[in-house]
Every structure is written in structure tokens, then in C-alpha cells.
Design a protein around this motif. Structure first.
Motif, PDB file in Angstrom:
ATOM      1  N   LEU A   1       2.596   1.778   4.270  1.00 12.66           N
ATOM      2  CA  LEU A   1       1.929   0.564   4.759  1.00 12.66           C
ATOM      3  C   LEU A   1       2.704  -0.734   4.538  1.00 12.66           C
ATOM      4  O   LEU A   1       2.337  -1.755   5.105  1.00 12.66           O
ATOM      5  CB  LEU A   1       0.562   0.426   4.059  1.00 12.66           C
ATOM      6  CG  LEU A   1      -0.429   1.558   4.333  1.00 12.66           C
ATOM      7  CD1 LEU A   1      -1.635   1.443   3.390  1.00 12.66           C
ATOM      8  CD2 LEU A   1      -0.901   1.509   5.775  1.00 12.66           C
ATOM      9  N   SER A   2       3.743  -0.693   3.690  1.00 10.05           N
ATOM     10  CA  SER A   2       4.344  -1.963   3.287  1.00 10.05           C
ATOM     11  C   SER A   2       5.752  -2.159   3.834  1.00 10.05           C
ATOM     12  O   SER A   2       6.741  -1.834   3.172  1.00 10.05           O
ATOM     13  CB  SER A   2       4.355  -2.066   1.762  1.00 10.05           C
ATOM     14  OG  SER A   2       3.091  -2.461   1.306  1.00 10.05           O
ATOM     15  N   PHE A   3       5.825  -2.730   5.037  1.00  9.91           N
ATOM     16  CA  PHE A   3       7.116  -3.076   5.628  1.00  9.91           C
ATOM     17  C   PHE A   3       7.837  -4.048   4.687  1.00  9.91           C
ATOM     18  O   PHE A   3       7.246  -5.030   4.238  1.00  9.91           O
ATOM     19  CB  PHE A   3       6.865  -3.727   6.998  1.00  9.91           C
ATOM     20  CG  PHE A   3       8.116  -4.206   7.677  1.00  9.91           C
ATOM     21  CD1 PHE A   3       9.102  -3.311   8.065  1.00  9.91           C
ATOM     22  CD2 PHE A   3       8.309  -5.566   7.941  1.00  9.91           C
ATOM     23  CE1 PHE A   3      10.257  -3.749   8.689  1.00  9.91           C
ATOM     24  CE2 PHE A   3       9.453  -6.017   8.569  1.00  9.91           C
ATOM     25  CZ  PHE A   3      10.432  -5.102   8.935  1.00  9.91           C
TER      26      PHE A   3
ATOM     27  N   ALA B   1       0.669 -12.642  -9.869  1.00  6.21           N
ATOM     28  CA  ALA B   1       1.594 -12.701 -11.012  1.00  6.21           C
ATOM     29  C   ALA B   1       2.932 -12.011 -10.762  1.00  6.21           C
ATOM     30  O   ALA B   1       3.852 -12.163 -11.569  1.00  6.21           O
ATOM     31  CB  ALA B   1       0.920 -12.080 -12.234  1.00  6.21           C
ATOM     32  N   ALA B   2       3.065 -11.281  -9.663  1.00  3.16           N
ATOM     33  CA  ALA B   2       4.355 -10.647  -9.353  1.00  3.16           C
ATOM     34  C   ALA B   2       5.432 -11.693  -9.101  1.00  3.16           C
ATOM     35  O   ALA B   2       6.631 -11.395  -9.191  1.00  3.16           O
ATOM     36  CB  ALA B   2       4.219  -9.746  -8.134  1.00  3.16           C
ATOM     37  N   ASN B   3       5.019 -12.915  -8.771  1.00  4.99           N
ATOM     38  CA  ASN B   3       5.975 -14.004  -8.534  1.00  4.99           C
ATOM     39  C   ASN B   3       5.779 -15.130  -9.543  1.00  4.99           C
ATOM     40  O   ASN B   3       6.029 -16.303  -9.235  1.00  4.99           O
ATOM     41  CB  ASN B   3       5.827 -14.527  -7.099  1.00  4.99           C
ATOM     42  CG  ASN B   3       6.176 -13.461  -6.074  1.00  4.99           C
ATOM     43  OD1 ASN B   3       7.181 -12.768  -6.223  1.00  4.99           O
ATOM     44  ND2 ASN B   3       5.346 -13.294  -5.060  1.00  4.99           N
TER      45      ASN B   3
ATOM     46  N   PHE C   1      10.698  -7.312  -2.355  1.00  6.51           N
ATOM     47  CA  PHE C   1       9.527  -7.933  -1.711  1.00  6.51           C
ATOM     48  C   PHE C   1       8.703  -8.789  -2.664  1.00  6.51           C
ATOM     49  O   PHE C   1       7.871  -9.575  -2.237  1.00  6.51           O
ATOM     50  CB  PHE C   1       8.659  -6.861  -1.037  1.00  6.51           C
ATOM     51  CG  PHE C   1       8.199  -5.784  -1.976  1.00  6.51           C
ATOM     52  CD1 PHE C   1       9.033  -4.726  -2.305  1.00  6.51           C
ATOM     53  CD2 PHE C   1       6.938  -5.836  -2.537  1.00  6.51           C
ATOM     54  CE1 PHE C   1       8.611  -3.750  -3.190  1.00  6.51           C
ATOM     55  CE2 PHE C   1       6.509  -4.856  -3.424  1.00  6.51           C
ATOM     56  CZ  PHE C   1       7.357  -3.811  -3.750  1.00  6.51           C
ATOM     57  N   HIS C   2       8.897  -8.599  -3.976  1.00  4.76           N
ATOM     58  CA  HIS C   2       8.299  -9.495  -4.983  1.00  4.76           C
ATOM     59  C   HIS C   2       9.401  -9.856  -5.965  1.00  4.76           C
ATOM     60  O   HIS C   2      10.291  -9.041  -6.239  1.00  4.76           O
ATOM     61  CB  HIS C   2       7.190  -8.785  -5.780  1.00  4.76           C
ATOM     62  CG  HIS C   2       5.938  -8.523  -5.015  1.00  4.76           C
ATOM     63  ND1 HIS C   2       5.259  -7.327  -5.084  1.00  4.76           N
ATOM     64  CD2 HIS C   2       5.222  -9.309  -4.189  1.00  4.76           C
ATOM     65  CE1 HIS C   2       4.177  -7.387  -4.317  1.00  4.76           C
ATOM     66  NE2 HIS C   2       4.135  -8.579  -3.760  1.00  4.76           N
ATOM     67  N   ASN C   3       9.300 -11.023  -6.590  1.00  4.69           N
ATOM     68  CA  ASN C   3      10.324 -11.400  -7.568  1.00  4.69           C
ATOM     69  C   ASN C   3      10.374 -10.447  -8.754  1.00  4.69           C
ATOM     70  O   ASN C   3      11.412 -10.289  -9.382  1.00  4.69           O
ATOM     71  CB  ASN C   3      10.081 -12.846  -8.034  1.00  4.69           C
ATOM     72  CG  ASN C   3      11.126 -13.284  -9.017  1.00  4.69           C
ATOM     73  OD1 ASN C   3      12.324 -13.290  -8.710  1.00  4.69           O
ATOM     74  ND2 ASN C   3      10.711 -13.612 -10.228  1.00  4.69           N
TER      75      ASN C   3
ATOM     76  N   PHE D   1      14.387  -4.069 -13.013  1.00  2.00           N
ATOM     77  CA  PHE D   1      13.744  -5.335 -13.411  1.00  2.00           C
ATOM     78  C   PHE D   1      12.224  -5.272 -13.327  1.00  2.00           C
ATOM     79  O   PHE D   1      11.546  -6.207 -13.726  1.00  2.00           O
ATOM     80  CB  PHE D   1      14.271  -6.496 -12.547  1.00  2.00           C
ATOM     81  CG  PHE D   1      15.744  -6.698 -12.716  1.00  2.00           C
ATOM     82  CD1 PHE D   1      16.227  -7.405 -13.803  1.00  2.00           C
ATOM     83  CD2 PHE D   1      16.647  -6.159 -11.816  1.00  2.00           C
ATOM     84  CE1 PHE D   1      17.590  -7.573 -13.986  1.00  2.00           C
ATOM     85  CE2 PHE D   1      18.010  -6.324 -11.984  1.00  2.00           C
ATOM     86  CZ  PHE D   1      18.484  -7.038 -13.069  1.00  2.00           C
ATOM     87  N   ASN D   2      11.692  -4.190 -12.778  1.00  4.91           N
ATOM     88  CA  ASN D   2      10.235  -4.067 -12.747  1.00  4.91           C
ATOM     89  C   ASN D   2       9.785  -3.423 -14.055  1.00  4.91           C
ATOM     90  O   ASN D   2       8.953  -2.529 -14.117  1.00  4.91           O
ATOM     91  CB  ASN D   2       9.777  -3.255 -11.541  1.00  4.91           C
ATOM     92  CG  ASN D   2       8.326  -3.528 -11.232  1.00  4.91           C
ATOM     93  OD1 ASN D   2       7.445  -2.749 -11.556  1.00  4.91           O
ATOM     94  ND2 ASN D   2       8.058  -4.672 -10.644  1.00  4.91           N
ATOM     95  N   SER D   3      10.403  -3.903 -15.093  1.00  2.00           N
ATOM     96  CA  SER D   3      10.146  -3.357 -16.408  1.00  2.00           C
ATOM     97  C   SER D   3       9.215  -4.304 -17.161  1.00  2.00           C
ATOM     98  O   SER D   3       9.028  -5.449 -16.759  1.00  2.00           O
ATOM     99  CB  SER D   3      11.467  -3.167 -17.143  1.00  2.00           C
ATOM    100  OG  SER D   3      12.262  -4.328 -17.019  1.00  2.00           O
TER     101      SER D   3
HETATM  102  O1  SUG Z   1       2.333  -4.397  -2.062  1.00  4.25           O
HETATM  103  N1  SUG Z   1       2.843  -0.923  -2.194  1.00  4.25           N
HETATM  104  C1  SUG Z   1       2.672  -2.181  -2.893  1.00  4.25           C
HETATM  105  C2  SUG Z   1       3.527  -2.209  -4.133  1.00  4.25           C
HETATM  106  C3  SUG Z   1       3.233  -3.402  -4.997  1.00  4.25           C
HETATM  107  C4  SUG Z   1       4.171  -3.543  -6.128  1.00  4.25           C
HETATM  108  N2  SUG Z   1       3.839  -4.675  -6.892  1.00  4.25           N
HETATM  109  C5  SUG Z   1       4.703  -5.501  -7.509  1.00  4.25           C
HETATM  110  N3  SUG Z   1       5.977  -5.504  -7.240  1.00  4.25           N
HETATM  111  N4  SUG Z   1       4.221  -6.341  -8.345  1.00  4.25           N
HETATM  112  C6  SUG Z   1       3.012  -3.362  -1.981  1.00  4.25           C
HETATM  113  O2  SUG Z   1       3.966  -3.249  -1.203  1.00  4.25           O
HETATM  114  C7  SUG Z   1       2.314   0.750  -0.527  1.00  4.25           C
HETATM  115  C8  SUG Z   1       1.081   1.466  -0.031  1.00  4.25           C
HETATM  116  C9  SUG Z   1       1.382   2.563   0.921  1.00  4.25           C
HETATM  117  O3  SUG Z   1       2.381   2.484   1.635  1.00  4.25           O
HETATM  118  O4  SUG Z   1       0.581   3.520   0.966  1.00  4.25           O
HETATM  119  C10 SUG Z   1       1.991  -0.579  -1.224  1.00  4.25           C
HETATM  120  O5  SUG Z   1       1.031  -1.235  -0.907  1.00  4.25           O
END
Ligand code: SUG
Length: 448
Positions: A21-23, A176-178, A249-251, A311-313
Motif C-alpha cells: 500500500l505504501s508507494f 513522531a517519525a519526523n 519515506f520518513h526521517n 537508523f530505524n533503531s
Molecule cells: O507508512 N507501511 C508503513 C510503515 C511505517 C513505518 N514507520 C516509520 N518509519 N516510522 C508506511 O509506509 C505498509 C502497509 C502495506 O503495504 O500493507 C505500510 O503502511
């Protein structure tokens, strides 16, 4: 007074699946259509929570959401009984059914932005639920997120909640991801660091060409205003658009901060030096000393960072003042990243230990250790005001693993999402969960 950084981890919901779902999120795109294992996903997450609790950190739990979101499907014109709504969506618009089934609320780093009381004008902890409006499947999270956060942090003397920003891309907010907060001590005033991908109202800012920049400058500024942060307590920084185009896609896929330290990739930001000068100056005024560890691209390429989630640690402060890095298993599988980490901990720097966790089920959708947690810095009085039902204990861990084993499936494919039984299973499980976590009624099926 003592203060803590409490990590509230998202509990993976019973419909965890790979919907593609997440381009712009490489893992979500490349694992699309694979069979998922919701039971394993939830247990992997719980194991990390338990391990942190056992290490002496205060650990909390954030409940998943009701899925499929029948209300969202109704708002798109599917009518009839709940079972008919699901059946019609499956027949006429499968991608919409898949989106309405996503367990994406597990990545609670995107649930909200949180400012601790030491930073805010009214001395309360402020929460703004993220509108997540870049993706439909995530944009439907915030109403329930707000109710769940309200049930966890109910005491208005200590906690202030703001509704999500206006639901347009110009105010795209991913929580908070950014956002990172630097400070000398969690209980002292710090500097909040907001990272945006583009400006929606000022064309002089650059922007990525291939993938969307989910967070806007204007959204970050609005959150800082809502939380009553002072000019001296904030720094806004632009993410390097070229790393967004490489899958950042997120910092929090390219940088993580804690205390006085920012651990980041060399290519994470635009105009890094002047921005670091501002951080240095503003932190010095708070009695803190900004430090950074910049990972050079010739040791770890952006692509390695995106694939391994280095870095997603979680960067955690231990009692002796040294730091611990919680990384996903994928970091050990990448020779360059693993070699870098060996050097990092053997150097005489602030990060002394690396611990590896298997979070593969979440990782395959682009969610690492840091995505799975929402950090809330609290002093002792505020911690005592949190709903105790959501604070992890050994008995709660046992109850939750038993609950997962009882209610979750161990395989889920796209075709399973059309099964109306899945909705009933999910509601039964969540009804029990709200009793376990003492949340009251927070789900649409409980309040409508
Ligand atoms: O928003 N994946 C999420 C992952 C979020 C990760 N969060 C951080 N980096 N903080 C997103 O892209 C995928 C769902 C799917 O494809 O079924 C999804 O939504």
C-alpha cells in the motif's frame, strides 16, 4: 524529580498483511501479496517490549485498531450489513478492501507528535494525532488513535490532546517519525527537532521527484504552535529530497536522536552545517551539548540504510549514561552495516552496545524497531497519571501473549481479507483487549 523516556509500542493487530500500500516505501512495495503471519508479528513485537522491560526501561503498549474499517468502506459508498459491505468491496474494489484491512496503526511512531511538559508553554505533555494523509490506509487511523491516546493519557491536568491537522496534503503530518527531541535530561527543557520533506506554501524549497514527501514544513510548524513550543526550543530541518527518492519515506529511516546525540547518515539532511550550528546554539542555551555521529556514505550507502534499517533503531540511555542501540536482524545480515556497527561500539563513543531483534514480519512492510514505538518523556508525577493498564509488566506480557495465541491467525493472504469472519474475530479480540488494557470503549464497534 526523576523523569523517564517511556516507549509505548504498537501491538500488531490481527489483520497484519502485505498489501503493497505504501508507494515510496521499498519494503511495502517489494513484499506485496506475500502471505503474512499476524500471530508471529504480534509475538515478535511483544518480545521486544518484554526485553526492554527486563532491561529496566519503562515500557508501554498502544492498542491496535479495528480492521477491516467498515466505516471507511461505508464512507466510500459500500452499503448493507457489515458482511455485505466487505463482500461488495471485495468484488468491486479489492484495493479499497485491502486498505481498510491494514494493520498499519502498529507503527505508532506515526500515531502522534509528543512534546514533554518541560518544553510546553502550559507545562502539560502535548499530543497531536498525525493525519497521515499521504496514504488512504493510514489516513483512517487518527480518530481511533485520538480515542486510544485519550484513554491512556486521560488526566487533563497533565496531558493535552490536539486533533489531527486539516486533512489535506499541504498539512501532511506523519507524527513522531519526523520529530526528535534533544535534551540534557528528559525532565529538563530540550530542543525539538522537526524534519520536513517539502514546503506546501513556498515554492523556493526543493522537493523529491519520484516519491512523495509526506511531511510538510507547515504541518511541523503547526504542531510546534499547538504544543506551545518556544522559538528557542525548536529547530526545523529539511530532509534531503534525494534520499526520499531512494526510499527514505520518513526521517526515522535515516536518523535517530536521543539525549544530546543525533545518529544520522551523511546524506540525511539539506544544509546540514548551519542546521547543526542552530542545534548546537539552542542546546547550549539549555545547558546541553549537541553531538552527532555522521555515518559516511562510503561505509554505508543510503541503499544499505534503507534495506537494513540501521537508523530505524532505538537509541536508549542506560542508567550509567551510556547508550544502547536496538537494531533489526536485517542489520546483521548486511555486511557493511554490521561492520560499521562493530566499529561504532568498540570506539570510545556514546553508543556502547547493539542489541539485535527479529522483527521480520513488521520489517517486510517497512517498519523497524523505531517505527513500532512512540516515545513519551514523563516525570514521576506524569507517569503516575498514565492509565496503569497500558504499562508493561511480566503478568501483562503473559496475558498479551496468551491473548495473541488465542485470537490471531498464523497466515493471512489477500483472499482471506474478504472473509467476514475476520471482522468478527478482530472485534472479539479487541473487545477483550480493551478490558485487558483497561481502555474503556475506544473502537467504532464499541461506541456506535
Ligand atoms: O507508512 N507501511 C508503513 C510503515 C511505517 C513505518 N514507520 C516509520 N518509519 N516510522 C508506511 O509506509 C505498509 C502497509 C502495506 O503495504 O500493507 C505500510 O503502511
Amino acid at each position: 524529580m526523576k523523569s523517564f523516556e517511556v516507549n509505548f509500542d504498537g501491538l500488531v493487530g490481527p489483520t497484519h498483511n502485505y498489501g503493497g500500500l505504501s508507494f515510496g516505501n521499498v519494503a511495502s512495495q517489494s513484499n506485496s501479496q506475500q502471505a503474512s503471519n499476524p500471530k508471529e508479528a504480534a509475538l515478535q513485537g511483544l518480545e521486544k517490549m518484554k526485553a526492554l522491560m527486563d532491561m529496566g526501561f519503562v515500557q508501554g503498549v498502544l492498542a491496535p485498531q479495528e480492521r477491516p474499517d467498515v466505516g471507511a468502506l461505508r464512507s466510500l459508498g459500500f452499503a448493507g450489513t457489515d458482511a455485505q459491505v466487505i463482500e461488495r468491496a471485495a468484488k468491486e474494489a479489492m484495493p479499497l478492501l485491502v486498505a481498510s484491512c491494514s494493520a498499519s496503526s502498529m507503527w505508532v511512531a506515526n500515531a502522534a507528535t509528543v512534546s514533554p511538559s518541560a518544553d510546553t508553554a502550559d507545562g502539560r505533555v502535548h499530543f497531536t494525532a498525525a493525519n497521515l494523509n499521504c496514504k488512504f490506509h493510514r489516513s483512517i487511523e487518527h480518530p481511533t488513535t485520538s480515542r486510544v491516546l485519550g484513554a491512556m493519557f486521560a488526566d487533563q491536568q497533565h496531558f493535552a490532546h490536539h486533533a489531527a491537522l486539516p486533512a489535506v496534503a499541504q498539512f501532511g503530518d506523519e507524527g513522531a517519525a519526523n520529530h526528535t527531541r534533544f535534551c540534557r535530561d528528559y525532565g529538563e527543557a530540550g530542543v525539538e527537532f522537526f524534519v520536513y520533506g517539502r514546503s506546501a506554501f513556498d515554492s523556493r524549497y526543493s522537493a523529491p521527484q519520484k516519491y512523495p514527501a509526506r511531511q510538510t514544513l507547515e504541518a511541523s510548524q503547526a504542531v510546534a504552535r499547538l504544543h506551545g513550543l518556544s522559538e528557542e526550543g525548536v529547530v526545523f530541518a529539511q530532509q534531503n529530497p534525494s534520499v526520499i527518492d531512494q526510499g527514505v519515506f520518513h526521517n526515522d529511516v535515516i536518523a535517530v536522536g536521543n539525549g544530546e546525540l543525533l545518529f544520522h547518515h551523511q546524506d540525511a539532511f539539506l544544509n546540514t552545517e548551519p542546521m547543526f550550528d542552530e542545534l548546537r546554539r539552542k542546546l547550549a542555551a539549555r545547558g546541553a551539548q549537541f553531538q552527532s555521529i555522521s555515518v559516511p556514505r562510503d561505509q554505508v550507502a543510503v541503499d544499505d540504510a534503507v534495506r537494513s534499517y540501521l537508523f530505524n533503531s532505538q537509541l536508549l540511555s542506560r542508567a550509567d549514561g551510556s547508550m544502547l542501540l536496538i537494531v533489526p536482524e536485517e542489520c546483521r545480515a548486511n555486511p557493511r552495516v554490521w561492520q560499521y556497527l562493530q566499529g561504532l561500539t568498540s570506539a570510545d563513543g556514546p553508543i556502547r552496545e547493539v542489541k539485535v531483534f527479529d522483527l521480520k514480519q513488521s520489517m517486510q512492510n517497512g517498519g523497524g524497531p523505531a517505527c513500532l514505538r512512540l516515545r513519551v518523556a514523563l516525570n514521576e508525577t506524569e507517569l503516575a497519571a498514565v492509565n496503569p493498564g497500558v504499562i508493561m509488566t511480566a503478568p501483562l506480557y503473559n496475558t498479551l501473549t496468551g491473548w495473541v495465541s488465542k485470537h490471531y491467525r498464523d497466515a493471512l493472504r489477500e483472499s482471506d481479507l474478504a472473509d467476514p469472519q475476520l471482522l468478527l474475530e478482530c472485534r472479539t479480540a479487541l473487545d477483550e483487549l480493551t478490558q485487558i488494557l483497561k481502555l474503556g470503549s475506544v473502537y467504532p464497534f464499541q461506541i456506535n
